[in-house]
Each structure stands twice: as structure tokens, then as C-alpha cells.
Design a protein around this motif. Structure first.
Motif, mmCIF file in Angstrom:
data_model
loop_
_atom_site.group_PDB
_atom_site.id
_atom_site.type_symbol
_atom_site.label_atom_id
_atom_site.label_comp_id
_atom_site.label_asym_id
_atom_site.label_seq_id
_atom_site.Cartn_x
_atom_site.Cartn_y
_atom_site.Cartn_z
ATOM 1 N N MET A 180 -6.299 9.487 3.546
ATOM 2 C CA MET A 180 -4.963 9.213 3.018
ATOM 3 C C MET A 180 -5.055 8.308 1.797
ATOM 4 N N LYS A 181 -3.924 8.200 1.116
ATOM 5 C CA LYS A 181 -3.820 7.371 -0.085
ATOM 6 C C LYS A 181 -2.884 6.211 0.214
ATOM 7 N N ILE A 182 -3.300 4.996 -0.145
ATOM 8 C CA ILE A 182 -2.455 3.820 -0.007
ATOM 9 C C ILE A 182 -2.280 3.170 -1.373
ATOM 10 N N THR A 183 -1.296 2.280 -1.485
ATOM 11 C CA THR A 183 -1.039 1.575 -2.733
ATOM 12 C C THR A 183 -1.366 0.105 -2.565
ATOM 13 N N VAL A 184 -2.180 -0.407 -3.465
ATOM 14 C CA VAL A 184 -2.550 -1.830 -3.452
ATOM 15 C C VAL A 184 -1.797 -2.527 -4.579
ATOM 16 N N SER A 185 -1.032 -3.559 -4.220
ATOM 17 C CA SER A 185 -0.239 -4.309 -5.198
ATOM 18 C C SER A 185 -0.831 -5.693 -5.380
ATOM 19 N N CYS A 186 -1.288 -5.978 -6.623
ATOM 20 C CA CYS A 186 -1.861 -7.285 -6.947
ATOM 21 C C CYS A 186 -1.194 -7.788 -8.214
ATOM 22 N N SER A 187 -0.482 -8.892 -8.120
ATOM 23 C CA SER A 187 0.341 -9.386 -9.222
ATOM 24 C C SER A 187 1.332 -8.286 -9.599
ATOM 25 N N THR B 134 -11.485 -15.211 -0.472
ATOM 26 C CA THR B 134 -10.242 -15.966 -0.300
ATOM 27 C C THR B 134 -8.989 -15.101 -0.323
ATOM 28 N N MET B 135 -9.117 -13.839 -0.673
ATOM 29 C CA MET B 135 -7.946 -12.964 -0.701
ATOM 30 C C MET B 135 -7.416 -12.705 0.707
ATOM 31 N N LYS B 136 -6.117 -12.466 0.781
ATOM 32 C CA LYS B 136 -5.482 -12.053 2.024
ATOM 33 C C LYS B 136 -4.734 -10.751 1.764
ATOM 34 N N LEU B 137 -4.824 -9.819 2.715
ATOM 35 C CA LEU B 137 -4.203 -8.514 2.557
ATOM 36 C C LEU B 137 -3.049 -8.381 3.541
ATOM 37 N N LEU B 138 -1.854 -8.193 2.984
ATOM 38 C CA LEU B 138 -0.651 -8.090 3.803
ATOM 39 C C LEU B 138 -0.273 -6.623 3.968
ATOM 40 N N HIS B 139 -0.180 -6.168 5.226
ATOM 41 C CA HIS B 139 0.138 -4.773 5.530
ATOM 42 C C HIS B 139 1.227 -4.733 6.587
ATOM 43 N N ARG B 140 2.399 -4.208 6.201
ATOM 44 C CA ARG B 140 3.536 -4.127 7.125
ATOM 45 C C ARG B 140 3.893 -5.477 7.735
ATOM 46 N N GLY B 141 3.873 -6.510 6.914
ATOM 47 C CA GLY B 141 4.289 -7.824 7.357
ATOM 48 C C GLY B 141 3.235 -8.622 8.101
ATOM 49 N N LYS B 142 2.031 -8.069 8.258
ATOM 50 C CA LYS B 142 0.967 -8.770 8.961
ATOM 51 C C LYS B 142 -0.303 -8.763 8.113
ATOM 52 N N PHE B 143 -1.069 -9.847 8.221
ATOM 53 C CA PHE B 143 -2.325 -9.917 7.493
ATOM 54 C C PHE B 143 -3.394 -9.110 8.234
ATOM 55 N N LEU B 144 -4.165 -8.337 7.463
ATOM 56 C CA LEU B 144 -5.256 -7.575 8.061
ATOM 57 C C LEU B 144 -6.349 -8.521 8.526
ATOM 58 N N ASN C 288 0.627 6.602 1.984
ATOM 59 C CA ASN C 288 1.458 5.851 1.037
ATOM 60 C C ASN C 288 1.836 4.456 1.525
ATOM 61 N N ASP C 289 1.141 3.948 2.534
ATOM 62 C CA ASP C 289 1.353 2.556 2.931
ATOM 63 C C ASP C 289 1.028 1.627 1.764
ATOM 64 N N LYS C 290 1.621 0.432 1.782
ATOM 65 C CA LYS C 290 1.409 -0.525 0.701
ATOM 66 C C LYS C 290 0.711 -1.771 1.226
ATOM 67 N N ILE C 291 -0.278 -2.241 0.479
ATOM 68 C CA ILE C 291 -0.969 -3.492 0.779
ATOM 69 C C ILE C 291 -0.683 -4.472 -0.353
ATOM 70 N N ILE C 292 -0.267 -5.673 0.010
ATOM 71 C CA ILE C 292 -0.005 -6.714 -0.980
ATOM 72 C C ILE C 292 -1.148 -7.715 -0.938
ATOM 73 N N VAL C 293 -1.753 -7.973 -2.097
ATOM 74 C CA VAL C 293 -2.877 -8.898 -2.195
ATOM 75 C C VAL C 293 -2.337 -10.304 -2.459
ATOM 76 N N MET C 294 -2.742 -11.234 -1.620
ATOM 77 C CA MET C 294 -2.306 -12.619 -1.762
ATOM 78 C C MET C 294 -3.526 -13.525 -1.837
#
Length: 249
Positions: free
Chosen positions: A41-48, A86-96, A112-118
Motif C-alpha cells: 500500500m501507499k501512505i503519506t508522510v507529512s514533515c513540516s 529523535t523523530m516521532k511518528l504519529l499515526h491515527r493519533g498514536k505514536f508508532l 492512503n494513511d497519513k503519518i505525521i513526523v514530529m
């Protein structure tokens, strides 16, 4: 009853699960195998402000497969110049969470899930071209949005009809100039962004890609405002025709 389980990877995203049951009584059940599929599958990674599509649970030709959380972290770190430690990956409101060898197939990803890089040290802000775009956005484009919002509010006030007709006509003419000037100002910003030297011979390719994507995001934002402003101008012209008696209410 004794149960032993072994996982053997066959190819790509196909796994073989062998279950061997050994009973303590007089007969034995022959070993059997189950084959099940874990879809790529394909997911979207959002960084800044940059979003990147990433294929997981697949083995694309010529590229390293991303099957585990460790491989995903390494890919994100490489694409976005962030610290893998030090990065944290947020997926569906929870950190991986999990060790590097934990399979992504156990983390309930969907297409098409989204991961937010923090967190993580971000090298993008240190790039001169990227910094130039960020500064331009901060000092110019945020004001452009505010200008549109003010014009929108003023047109709405005019349409309420609280003023006497002569004053409404006068106010309509002033607003028309302001709305048309907004288009000219937005066009100048597009020309400025197009002329910015955001990539040099020393810019790494991955950073050059981010700079182009950032500029494209800013351009798309201005184009959206231009479309909205064109609609506002048509709305204002329609009301002016009503004031001038060209259209009956």
C-alpha cells in the motif's frame, strides 16, 4: 498437544505459516500450511510543509523494501533530513512504537494513511533556498490572505444595505478598486516566486525537490486566493448592477 509455528517469507508480501500439531494420543495430524497475503500500500508522510508518498509492504524493483518500522524510519529520515533517533511518528493519533524489526503488517496500516513526523533535527530550515521561501511566506503571503479576508468582509457589509443608496454606490466603487488591486498584487507575488533562485549547483537533489515542492505549495495557495477573489469581484459587480437599476431584485 504441542504447537510450533514458523514464518517463512516466500516473496514480496506473501508469507507461509506452517503449523505442526503433535498430539499425545495414538494418531498424528499431518502438518499443513496456510498462505496469506499482506497487501502492499501507499501512505503519506507529512514533515513540516512537505508531504511524500511512500510505498510500504512491497518490494519495488531497484529500491529497498519497507517492511519494518526501522526501515520506515530510515526512509523518512533520508527523505526529510531528520534525526532517526529523535523523530516521532504519529499515526491515527498514536505514536508508532516498537523495535526496528517489528513488521509494519502488525500496525493496522490502510491505503492512503497519513503519518505525521514530529521532533528530530530538521536540516531543511538551514538551506538558503528553503529559508528564502519560508521568509517570503511569513512576511508577504500571510498579509495577502488578510487582505482578501478584509475585502470579503467589506463586500458582505455592503450587501446588507445598511447605508443610503448613494453611499452604497460610492462604497461599491472603492471596493471594486481594492478587489481588482488584490489581483494585481497576487500576480506580482507569483512573478516574484517564479524568479527566486531557490536551487544552486550545491543544493542536494533531495533538498532541491523539497524547495520545488515548497514553492509549488505557495503558488497553489496564491492561485486559490486569486480564484476566490475573482468570484468576489463577480459578486460585487452583480450587486453594483442591482444598485444601478440594471438588475431588478
Amino acid at each position: 498437544m504441542k504447537l510450533t509455528i514458523s514464518n517463512k517469507k516466500l516473496s514480496k508480501n506473501v508469507f507461509l505459516l506452517e503449523k505442526c500439531f503433535e498430539f499425545s494420543f495414538s494418531f498424528h495430524l499431518a502438518p499443513f500450511s496456510l498462505i496469506f497475503f499482506i497487501p502492499a500500500m501507499k501512505i503519506t508522510v507529512s514533515c513540516s510543509s512537505v508531504q511524500t508518498a511512500v510505498d510500504i509492504l512491497d518490494e519495488p524493483e531497484g529500491e529497498e523494501s519497507i517492511m519494518t518500522i526501522g526501515q520506515l524510519r530510515e526512509r523518512i529520515a533520508s527523505d526529510n533530513d531528520v534525526d532517526v533517533e529523535t523523530m516521532k511518528l504519529l499515526h491515527r493519533g498514536k505514536f508508532l512504537q516498537g523495535e526496528a524489526d517489528v513488521s509494519l503488517s502488525t500496525m493496522n496500516f490502510k491505503e492512503n494513511d497519513k503519518i505525521i513526523v514530529m521532533g528530530g533535527k530538521n536540516a531543511m530550515a538551514d538551506d538558503a533556498g528553503f529559508k528564502m521561501l519560508m521568509q517570503y511566506e511569513k512576511h508577504n503571503l500571510s498579509n495577502l490572505q488578510k487582505t482578501y479576508d478584509v475585502n470579503l468582509h467589506d463586500v458582505a457589509d455592503l450587501e446588507r444595505g445598511f447605508l443610503e443608496k448613494p453611499k452604497q454606490v460610492e462604497m461599491g466603487k472603492k471596493l471594486e478598486k481594492k478587489v481588482k488591486f488584490f489581483n494585481e498584487e497576487a500576480e506580482r507575488h507569483l512573478e516574484t516566486l517564479d524568479g527566486m533562485n531557490i536551487i544552486t549547483d550545491a543544493t542536494p537533489e533531495n533538498q532541491a525537490k523539497r524547495n520545488r515542492e515548497k514553492r509549488k505549495t505557495l503558488v497553489n495557495g496564491i492561485q486559490t486566493l486569486l480564484n476566490q477573489n475573482d468570484a468576489l469581484l463577480r459578486r460585487l459587480e452583480q450587486y453594483q448592477k442591482i444598485l444601478n437599476g440594471e438588475i431588478l431584485e
